[in-house]
Design a protein around this motif. Structure first.
Motif, PDB file in Angstrom:
ATOM      1  N   GLY A  97       5.425   1.065   4.001  1.00 15.95           N
ATOM      2  CA  GLY A  97       4.805   1.328   5.140  1.00 15.95           C
ATOM      3  C   GLY A  97       3.980   0.945   6.290  1.00 15.95           C
ATOM      4  O   GLY A  97       2.918  -0.364   6.199  1.00 15.95           O
ATOM      5  N   ALA A  98       3.034   1.762   4.928  1.00 12.56           N
ATOM      6  CA  ALA A  98       1.545   2.057   4.942  1.00 12.56           C
ATOM      7  C   ALA A  98       0.462   0.502   5.031  1.00 12.56           C
ATOM      8  O   ALA A  98      -0.273   0.533   5.178  1.00 12.56           O
ATOM      9  N   LEU A  99       0.483   0.263   2.883  1.00 14.47           N
ATOM     10  CA  LEU A  99       0.583  -1.039   3.113  1.00 14.47           C
ATOM     11  C   LEU A  99       0.855  -2.092   3.608  1.00 14.47           C
ATOM     12  O   LEU A  99       0.083  -2.528   4.293  1.00 14.47           O
ATOM     13  N   ALA A 100       1.974  -1.968   4.315  1.00 15.32           N
ATOM     14  CA  ALA A 100       2.803  -3.395   5.338  1.00 15.32           C
ATOM     15  C   ALA A 100       0.878  -3.410   6.711  1.00 15.32           C
ATOM     16  O   ALA A 100       0.602  -4.701   6.996  1.00 15.32           O
ATOM     17  N   GLU A 101       0.914  -2.064   6.903  1.00 16.34           N
ATOM     18  CA  GLU A 101       0.226  -1.956   8.005  1.00 16.34           C
ATOM     19  C   GLU A 101      -1.059  -2.248   7.639  1.00 16.34           C
ATOM     20  O   GLU A 101      -1.572  -3.165   8.729  1.00 16.34           O
ATOM     21  N   ARG A 102      -1.063  -1.763   7.046  1.00 13.10           N
ATOM     22  CA  ARG A 102      -2.787  -2.703   6.444  1.00 13.10           C
ATOM     23  C   ARG A 102      -3.435  -3.653   6.256  1.00 13.10           C
ATOM     24  O   ARG A 102      -4.491  -4.179   6.199  1.00 13.10           O
ATOM     25  N   ARG A 120      -3.779  -7.493   5.555  1.00 12.98           N
ATOM     26  CA  ARG A 120      -4.620  -8.574   6.339  1.00 12.98           C
ATOM     27  C   ARG A 120      -4.183  -9.747   7.119  1.00 12.98           C
ATOM     28  O   ARG A 120      -3.743 -10.551   7.354  1.00 12.98           O
ATOM     29  N   ARG A 121      -3.260  -9.648   5.495  1.00 12.87           N
ATOM     30  CA  ARG A 121      -2.183 -11.048   5.807  1.00 12.87           C
ATOM     31  C   ARG A 121      -1.041 -10.788   4.939  1.00 12.87           C
ATOM     32  O   ARG A 121      -0.361 -10.830   4.078  1.00 12.87           O
ATOM     33  N   PRO A 122      -0.040 -10.305   6.287  1.00 14.17           N
ATOM     34  CA  PRO A 122       1.506  -9.333   6.320  1.00 14.17           C
ATOM     35  C   PRO A 122       2.131 -11.225   5.807  1.00 14.17           C
ATOM     36  O   PRO A 122       2.931 -10.127   4.383  1.00 14.17           O
ATOM     37  N   ARG A 123       2.246 -11.940   6.044  1.00 11.78           N
ATOM     38  CA  ARG A 123       3.261 -12.822   5.227  1.00 11.78           C
ATOM     39  C   ARG A 123       2.902 -12.546   2.748  1.00 11.78           C
ATOM     40  O   ARG A 123       3.634 -12.594   2.820  1.00 11.78           O
ATOM     41  N   LEU A 124       1.864 -12.705   3.210  1.00 10.85           N
ATOM     42  CA  LEU A 124       1.696 -12.621   1.595  1.00 10.85           C
ATOM     43  C   LEU A 124       2.019 -11.242   0.767  1.00 10.85           C
ATOM     44  O   LEU A 124       2.516 -11.225  -0.420  1.00 10.85           O
ATOM     45  N   PHE A 125       1.903  -9.714   2.135  1.00 12.06           N
ATOM     46  CA  PHE A 125       2.507  -8.390   1.227  1.00 12.06           C
ATOM     47  C   PHE A 125       4.100  -9.002   1.052  1.00 12.06           C
ATOM     48  O   PHE A 125       4.035  -8.515   0.494  1.00 12.06           O
ATOM     49  N   TYR A 126       4.723  -9.777   2.470  1.00 13.99           N
ATOM     50  CA  TYR A 126       6.162  -9.567   2.065  1.00 13.99           C
ATOM     51  C   TYR A 126       6.852 -10.630   0.928  1.00 13.99           C
ATOM     52  O   TYR A 126       7.403 -10.225   0.528  1.00 13.99           O
ATOM     53  N   GLY A 127       5.557 -11.531   0.985  1.00 13.24           N
ATOM     54  CA  GLY A 127       5.171 -12.438  -0.580  1.00 13.24           C
ATOM     55  C   GLY A 127       5.998 -12.125  -2.004  1.00 13.24           C
ATOM     56  O   GLY A 127       6.795 -11.894  -2.517  1.00 13.24           O
ATOM     57  N   ALA A 128       5.186 -11.364  -1.885  1.00 10.30           N
ATOM     58  CA  ALA A 128       4.660 -10.485  -3.442  1.00 10.30           C
ATOM     59  C   ALA A 128       5.462  -9.754  -3.450  1.00 10.30           C
ATOM     60  O   ALA A 128       6.044  -9.216  -3.917  1.00 10.30           O
ATOM     61  N   HIS A 135       0.974  -8.247  22.131  1.00 13.21           N
ATOM     62  CA  HIS A 135       1.303  -7.807  23.166  1.00 13.21           C
ATOM     63  C   HIS A 135       2.253  -6.523  22.728  1.00 13.21           C
ATOM     64  O   HIS A 135       2.929  -5.683  22.970  1.00 13.21           O
ATOM     65  N   ALA A 136       2.968  -6.672  21.436  1.00 14.10           N
ATOM     66  CA  ALA A 136       3.964  -5.394  20.823  1.00 14.10           C
ATOM     67  C   ALA A 136       3.895  -4.819  20.173  1.00 14.10           C
ATOM     68  O   ALA A 136       2.286  -4.909  18.906  1.00 14.10           O
ATOM     69  N   PRO A 137       4.085  -3.163  19.925  1.00 12.72           N
ATOM     70  CA  PRO A 137       3.757  -2.347  19.002  1.00 12.72           C
ATOM     71  C   PRO A 137       3.602  -3.316  17.511  1.00 12.72           C
ATOM     72  O   PRO A 137       4.676  -4.113  17.200  1.00 12.72           O
ATOM     73  N   GLY A 138       2.796  -3.198  16.643  1.00  8.84           N
ATOM     74  CA  GLY A 138       2.697  -4.471  15.616  1.00  8.84           C
ATOM     75  C   GLY A 138       1.949  -3.593  14.340  1.00  8.84           C
ATOM     76  O   GLY A 138       0.788  -2.377  14.608  1.00  8.84           O
ATOM     77  N   PRO A 139       1.913  -4.612  13.086  1.00  8.44           N
ATOM     78  CA  PRO A 139       1.108  -3.612  12.338  1.00  8.44           C
ATOM     79  C   PRO A 139      -0.323  -3.507  12.683  1.00  8.44           C
ATOM     80  O   PRO A 139      -0.952  -4.642  13.221  1.00  8.44           O
ATOM     81  N   TRP A 140      -0.981  -2.259  11.966  1.00  5.26           N
ATOM     82  CA  TRP A 140      -2.810  -1.940  12.209  1.00  5.26           C
ATOM     83  C   TRP A 140      -3.487  -3.296  11.392  1.00  5.26           C
ATOM     84  O   TRP A 140      -3.725  -3.465  10.798  1.00  5.26           O
ATOM     85  N   ARG A 141      -4.536  -3.789  13.257  1.00  3.39           N
ATOM     86  CA  ARG A 141      -5.521  -4.731  12.836  1.00  3.39           C
ATOM     87  C   ARG A 141      -6.772  -3.976  11.631  1.00  3.39           C
ATOM     88  O   ARG A 141      -6.885  -2.797  12.914  1.00  3.39           O
ATOM     89  N   ALA A 142      -8.067  -4.197  11.258  1.00  3.06           N
ATOM     90  CA  ALA A 142      -8.887  -3.951  11.355  1.00  3.06           C
ATOM     91  C   ALA A 142     -10.054  -4.158  12.098  1.00  3.06           C
ATOM     92  O   ALA A 142      -9.885  -5.628  12.892  1.00  3.06           O
ATOM     93  N   PRO A 143     -10.810  -3.811  13.375  1.00  2.66           N
ATOM     94  CA  PRO A 143     -11.332  -4.283  14.066  1.00  2.66           C
ATOM     95  C   PRO A 143     -12.334  -5.365  13.686  1.00  2.66           C
ATOM     96  O   PRO A 143     -12.577  -4.958  12.711  1.00  2.66           O
TER      97      PRO A 143
END
Length: 451
Positions: A55-60, A62-70, A184-192
């Protein structure tokens, strides 16, 4: 939504078929199912430990689709390697591969479900979205064992395992089309994003006021401006801190704590339901009837999830979850009491219909109350805790297999009712209005004077 459902269905089909595929493969190559059981334990054990990390890695990411694919690619590779190594390679190597593949399990379950939060804003639409997601679980639980059994008996268990790996690989290939939560929905954390310091806006020129006297003839003071450079961006918290945010959210937020406790108690019984079904059917004179009982239960759950997607009820999610647990427990208790096996089959189907809305409602509660900083962790941890409770229930049912099967089934039913009671008490506590400390009574009472 279609791309998500296809990805989730393919990934969960592979996950649901692993238990039977590993057992049949070990039986064919070693003559015993023991090694398959050890490998299956190594496959399931990492779910809770890996859930906060995933969960923490998914939230961090920067490319969530790439993370889930890997993650799904690793999942598929592990299944394919187990099909080659089981019964042929050293046990330590096989168990290591199983642990690596099982660590991706939280991504397949709660991780994928966490992506649905931004697809619907209205409560009814969100209920429908999560009901469809729950239907992928139920469809996989019905289809995967039947497909693995048919391929293994017709051809070979190794080919059945290869097909499961291909299913997970296809899911990995579909991840570029996965939806992402809206802004507008709670989602993965993004680095500002770092911005350059902005120049303070200059006020429009104002004509100098006419002096009223010689003492006021000096230049006017510069106008004050509330605007200034934006505050510096907040740095991302370290990973060791983020690993605990999901656990804290599950404990400190009452709806999340209630649904997690209730479903964990219920799944302690659901995990022992397959063993109990086999024993109940054997007592009726047909040991193979245990598979029929679990099949009609899964079909009933699928129909219940689809019905919820078509017509969401107008009650709160916590109330629907409690009603689902109560109806499942009542039907299973009835199946333990009836003397006819045909009546038990019908009641198992009815219990499945009651169980169908539970998963989608659980996902909806997580989506509604998970904080943005721990959104994905809440999903992965919740799924991991349920999986661990189900594994513990299976072990306890095996240890208590010498007891009468109706008594075991009553215990399973009692755990469902206990989960419903936990949720119901939580709903009452939340619905109770806070007392008015000045007047000593509830603000909802007539005659209360509001100061």
């Amino acid at each position: 939504m279609r791309a998500y459902l296809a990805t989730a269905a393919l990934a969960r089909l592979a996950d649901e078929g692993m238990a039977l595929a590993l057992t049949l493969l070990a039986l064919e190559r070693t003559g015993s199912a023991a090694q398959g059981a050890y490998v299956l334990t190594a496959w399931m054990a990492p779910h809770v430990a890996a859930a906060p990390v995933a969960g923490a890695l998914a939230e961090r990411a920067r490319r969530p689709r790439l993370f889930y694919g890997a993650a799904l690619a690793v999942f598929a590779t592990a299944i394919a390697l187990l099909g080659v190594l089981l019964g042929r390679a050293p046990t330590a190597l096989t168990l290591t591969v199983a642990v690596a593949g099982g660590s991706c399990g939280p991504v397949v379950t709660g991780g994928l479900s966490s992506l649905l939060t931004g697809l619907a804003s209205r409560p009814a639409a969100r209920t429908r979205v999560y009901a469809l997601d729950a239907a992928t679980y139920n469809a996989a639980s019905v289809t995967a064992p039947a497909a693995v059994s048919a391929v293994a008996l017709t051809l070979t268990p190794a080919l059945a395992t290869t097909l499961l790996a291909a299913s997970a690989a296809c899911a990995a290939l579909l991840t570029p089309a996965l939806p992402l939560p809206s802004a507008h929905a709670p989602g993965p954390w993004r680095a500002p994003k770092r911005k350059r310091p902005a120049e303070p806006p200059q006020p429009p020129p104002q004509p100098p006021p006419e002096p009223e006297s010689e003492s006021d003839s000096g230049p006017p003071p510069p106008p004050e401006s509330d605007s200034g450079p934006p505050p510096p961006p907040h740095p991302a918290p370290p990973l060791r801190v983020r690993l605990t945010t999901g656990l804290l959210a599950l404990w400190r937020i009452p709806p999340l704590r209630a649904i997690t406790a209730a479903t964990s108690v219920a799944f302690l019984g659901v995990g022992g339901l397959p063993v109990t079904s086999v024993l109940l059917a054997a007592e009726a004179g047909d040991a193979g009837g245990g598979g029929l009982l679990m099949t009609v239960f899964a079909l009933g759950a699928l129909s219940g999830a689809v019905a919820l997607a078509r017509r969401p009820p107008r009650i709160r999610p916590e109330q629907l979850a409690a009603l689902s647990l109560f109806s499942t427990g009542a039907a299973l208790a009835g199946a333990a009491a009836v003397p006819s096996f045909a009546a038990a089959v019908a009641l198992f189907a009815l219990a499945g219909v009651g169980d169908g809305p539970l998963l989608s409602t659980t996902l909806r509660i997580r989506a509604d109350h998970a904080p943005a900083a721990a959104h994905t962790q809440v999903f992965t941890l919740g799924a991991g805790l349920k999986q661990s409770a189900a594994a513990a229930g299976a072990a306890l049912a095996g240890a208590a297999s010498g007891l009468p099967p109706p008594l075991l089934l009553l215990t399973v039913a009692a755990l469902q009712l206990a989960g419903a009671l936990l949720l119901r008490l939580s709903c009452r506590k939340r619905d109770r209005p806070p007392p008015d400390l000045r007047w000593g009574r509830s603000p909802a009472e007539p005659g209360t004077v509001v100061p």
